[in-house]
Design an enzyme around this catalytic site. Structure first.
Site, short mmCIF file in Angstrom:
data_model
loop_
_atom_site.label_atom_id
_atom_site.label_comp_id
_atom_site.label_asym_id
_atom_site.label_seq_id
_atom_site.Cartn_x
_atom_site.Cartn_y
_atom_site.Cartn_z
N ILE A 1 -53.83 -5.82 -13.02
CA ILE A 1 -54.14 -7.16 -12.51
C ILE A 1 -54.99 -7.86 -13.56
O ILE A 1 -55.73 -7.23 -14.32
CB ILE A 1 -54.86 -7.08 -11.15
CG1 ILE A 1 -56.15 -6.26 -11.26
CG2 ILE A 1 -53.94 -6.54 -10.08
CD1 ILE A 1 -57.00 -6.27 -10.00
N TYR B 1 -54.59 -9.64 -6.28
CA TYR B 1 -53.29 -9.59 -5.58
C TYR B 1 -53.01 -10.85 -4.78
O TYR B 1 -52.04 -10.91 -4.03
CB TYR B 1 -53.24 -8.36 -4.69
CG TYR B 1 -53.25 -7.07 -5.48
CD1 TYR B 1 -52.10 -6.61 -6.10
CD2 TYR B 1 -54.43 -6.34 -5.64
CE1 TYR B 1 -52.11 -5.45 -6.85
CE2 TYR B 1 -54.45 -5.18 -6.38
CZ TYR B 1 -53.29 -4.73 -6.99
OH TYR B 1 -53.30 -3.58 -7.73
N PHE C 1 -64.57 -3.11 -8.18
CA PHE C 1 -64.27 -1.85 -8.84
C PHE C 1 -65.54 -1.29 -9.50
O PHE C 1 -66.20 -2.00 -10.27
CB PHE C 1 -63.19 -2.03 -9.92
CG PHE C 1 -61.84 -2.40 -9.38
CD1 PHE C 1 -60.94 -1.44 -8.95
CD2 PHE C 1 -61.46 -3.74 -9.29
CE1 PHE C 1 -59.70 -1.79 -8.45
CE2 PHE C 1 -60.22 -4.10 -8.80
CZ PHE C 1 -59.34 -3.12 -8.38
N PHE D 1 -60.50 1.02 -0.49
CA PHE D 1 -59.05 0.93 -0.48
C PHE D 1 -58.39 1.90 -1.45
O PHE D 1 -57.22 2.26 -1.29
CB PHE D 1 -58.56 -0.50 -0.74
CG PHE D 1 -58.87 -1.05 -2.11
CD1 PHE D 1 -58.09 -0.72 -3.21
CD2 PHE D 1 -59.93 -1.93 -2.30
CE1 PHE D 1 -58.36 -1.24 -4.47
CE2 PHE D 1 -60.21 -2.45 -3.55
CZ PHE D 1 -59.43 -2.09 -4.64
N ASP D 2 -59.10 2.37 -2.49
CA ASP D 2 -58.46 3.30 -3.43
C ASP D 2 -59.52 3.92 -4.34
O ASP D 2 -60.59 3.34 -4.57
CB ASP D 2 -57.42 2.58 -4.28
CG ASP D 2 -56.51 3.56 -5.03
OD1 ASP D 2 -56.42 4.72 -4.60
OD2 ASP D 2 -55.91 3.15 -6.04
N TYR E 1 -62.21 5.13 -11.23
CA TYR E 1 -62.71 3.98 -10.49
C TYR E 1 -62.76 4.29 -8.99
O TYR E 1 -62.02 5.13 -8.47
CB TYR E 1 -61.83 2.75 -10.72
CG TYR E 1 -60.46 2.85 -10.09
CD1 TYR E 1 -60.23 2.41 -8.78
CD2 TYR E 1 -59.39 3.43 -10.78
CE1 TYR E 1 -58.97 2.53 -8.20
CE2 TYR E 1 -58.15 3.54 -10.21
CZ TYR E 1 -57.94 3.10 -8.91
OH TYR E 1 -56.71 3.22 -8.33
#
Length: 565
Positions: free
Chosen positions: A194, A220, A237, A174-175, A164
């Site tokens: 999540i 979150y 995502f 962010f990731d 992802y």
């Protein structure tokens, strides 16, 4: 687009000038940077996050979210914001930039903000919207690419492996699993993810690409995550599902192509030779027997290979093609294997079974033609002529007597051919045809033959017996069919001069054969046999045999020197 922006800017300037001559009645909005794609606009009741610079008419900055490094967050249209901002933000797209002029009565009015905003101040805002969501939102799923075949989709309790890229709604990264060169592996619907990702992965196929947008209350929430995910952030995502399985899964067998003539199926204890391509569920090849130009050879059901392959090869036919899908707990588990098979990977083997046998197997003989009259059959010691084709069970031709000028000839029982062929040639009539299947322990064994017979290969012979005749005992070149003459030398000495040269020796022996009294060794040139016999009897090498030199084979056996007469 440039023309429209100029028009809007001119309108904005006109409104600015007009505001100097009299009070504004409403917010002035300049949409000076609008994204090309705007899937959603801010509505009343939405929660937004935005950055802004706030200045007074003279350009003096009174506040800026950028100075704090945190976007402003709040609901629109419920009185949490000054009215001018409430109105100015409506209809905005994520990443849209606006300039707002807010008159005092829609800002902080006649009170202002002590020490920051004077009374009756017109406010100027430069805003960019970074996020928008609503309490009624659900996870948004967009399928970007889907494989043509999808026999199964992700369900709760499945274990998934996926890559992802994760961004905020405004595109801020962010990731990413790609940055770690490792997939993200987890169970679905078990509380390890999540909630929004749990929902977004459901129904996916292996090899599918999805865009999943998760509102913050399914991500979150109010706390965010560390310094990389702000509070109240929607998450985007882009997901590629590599594979998935369920801990309760067994192997799956697909795409079987079974030969019509399948006389036998493999069972535990059989030794199987097969080719394979091994791939992960996303199609990445991790191994192939074809690349080594050698079959993979092993016993099945005895723990020599991974449990899933042990089970997947049960019941195969010779020549069968099948696909075997193996979950990781029947493959290489959580650790994987080397650099090519990741931990918890589902494995797909496309297998072609070349042959198999059991160490207890004997020769399989199928008579394909037999003459109506068959009174005499081949036996040990017989001399035979035959044609043959020798091939592997996948049809690969190895040898053929048709490639030579003369048929193959042997004397049975002389260890001149492999044991399995010897067995298959025994008991045949002249003119009979057979198909003989020979297991490797009765053929060329574990070593094979450098000329083309692979190790541990089962071999097929298609044979036709052309001629059979009685043989003679091992070590003899000529035998008598009855009693020998009382005085052999006198009978051989045709001119009665007390010595027998080669010509006379030859004439005598040929006469015995013509009269049915003797027989030469079959399959050997007759003149050579006569010459060899003469040389052996001519002990002093004077090119003639005398009575003292001549001895019968039975008389010589004790000395084990000569092999004739």
């Amino acid at each position: 687009m440039i023309f429209n922006s100029l028009v809007l800017w001119l309108q904005f300037l006109i409104l600015c000038v007009s505001s100097e001559s009299g009070p504004l009645e409403d917010v002035v909005i300049d949409r000076y940077d609008i994204p090309k794609i705007c899937p959603r606009e801010v509505q009343m009741g939405d929660f937004v996050r935005y950055h802004y610079n706030g200045t007074l008419k003279d350009g003096v900055k009174f506040d800026a979210s950028y100075d704090r490094g945190i976007a402003v967050a709040g609901f629109v249209g419920i009185g949490r914001l000054i009215t001018g901002l409430d109105r100015g933000i409506l209809g905005m797209c994520v990443n849209e930039r606006r300039k707002l002029i807010v008159p005092p009565h829609l800002g902080y009015g006649s009170i202002g903000v002590p020490g920051m905003i004077p009374a009756d101040a017109t406010l100027y805002f430069d805003i960019i919207l970074v996020d928008v969501w609503n309490k009624k939102d659900e996870v948004q799923i967009t399928t970007l690419e889907k494989p043509s075949q999808c026999n199964r989709t992700v369900q709760n309790s499945d274990f998934v492996r996926y890559h992802y890229n994760g961004t905020l709604l405004d595109g801020t990264y962010f990731d990413s699993s790609y940055s770690r060169s490792s997939s993200y592996d987890t169970y679905v619907g078990s509380g390890w993810l999540i909630k929004g990702m749990d929902q977004g992965l459901l129904g996916m196929c292996a090899g599918e690409w999805r865009k999943i947008i998760v509102p913050p209350f399914l991500a979150y929430g109010e706390k965010g995550y560390g310094t990389i995910i702000p509070a109240h952030s929607s998450l985007v995502f882009h997901v590629f599902l590599i594979d998935f399985h369920n801990p309760k899964d067994g192997i799956t067998v697909q795409s079987q192509v079974i030969p019509q003539n399948c006389k036998r199926r493999a069972v535990t204890g059989d030794y199987v030779r097969y080719h394979y391509n091994g791939t992960l569920m996303d199609g990445v090849l991790f191994d192939s027997s074809y690349s080594r130009n050698n079959t993979y050879n092993t016993y099945i059901g005895m723990g020599y290979i991974i449990p899933g392959m042990d089970a997947g090869l049960q019941g195969v036919c010779i020549g069968e093609w099948r696909r075997i899908i193996i979950p990781p707990h029947l493959g290489y588990g959580e650790k994987g294997a080397g650099n090519s098979i990741p931990g918890s990977a589902v494995l797909i083997f496309d297998v072609h079974v070349i042959d198999f046998h059991n160490p207890k197997d004997s020769v399989d003989i199928e008579v394909t033609y037999k003459p109506e009259v068959c009174n005499v059959t081949s036996k040990k010691g017989d001399f035979i002529l035959y044609h043959y084709n020798c091939s592997l069970l996948d049809g690969t031709l190895l040898f053929s007597s048709n490639n030579y000028e003369n048929p193959q000839q042997i004397s049975l029982g002389m260890n001149k051919v492999i044991d399995g062929l010897e067995i298959g040639l025994t008991g045949m009539c002249a003119g009979e045809r057979r198909t003989i299947i020979v297991p490797p322990h009765l053929a060329h064994g574990e070593s094979g033959v450098a000329r083309g017979v692979p190790a541990s290969a089962v071999i097929q012979f298609d044979i036709e017996l052309l001629h059979r005749e009685e043989g003679i005992p091992d070590g003899y070149l000529f035998i008598w069919l009855g009693d020998t003459p009382d005085n052999l030398f006198e009978a051989m000495d045709l001119d009665k001069n007390g010595e027998v040269p080669l010509e006379e020796f030859s004439t005598f022996l040929k006469a015995q054969v013509e009269e049915g009294k003797g027989r030469f060794l079959p399959g050997v040139d007759r003149e050579k046999s006569i010459s060899d016999m003469f040389v052996n009897q001519d002990r002093n090498k004077d090119e003639k045999i005398t009575a003292d030199e001549l001895r019968l084979k039975t008389e010589e056996e004790a000395e084990n020197v000569h092999e004739e007469l």
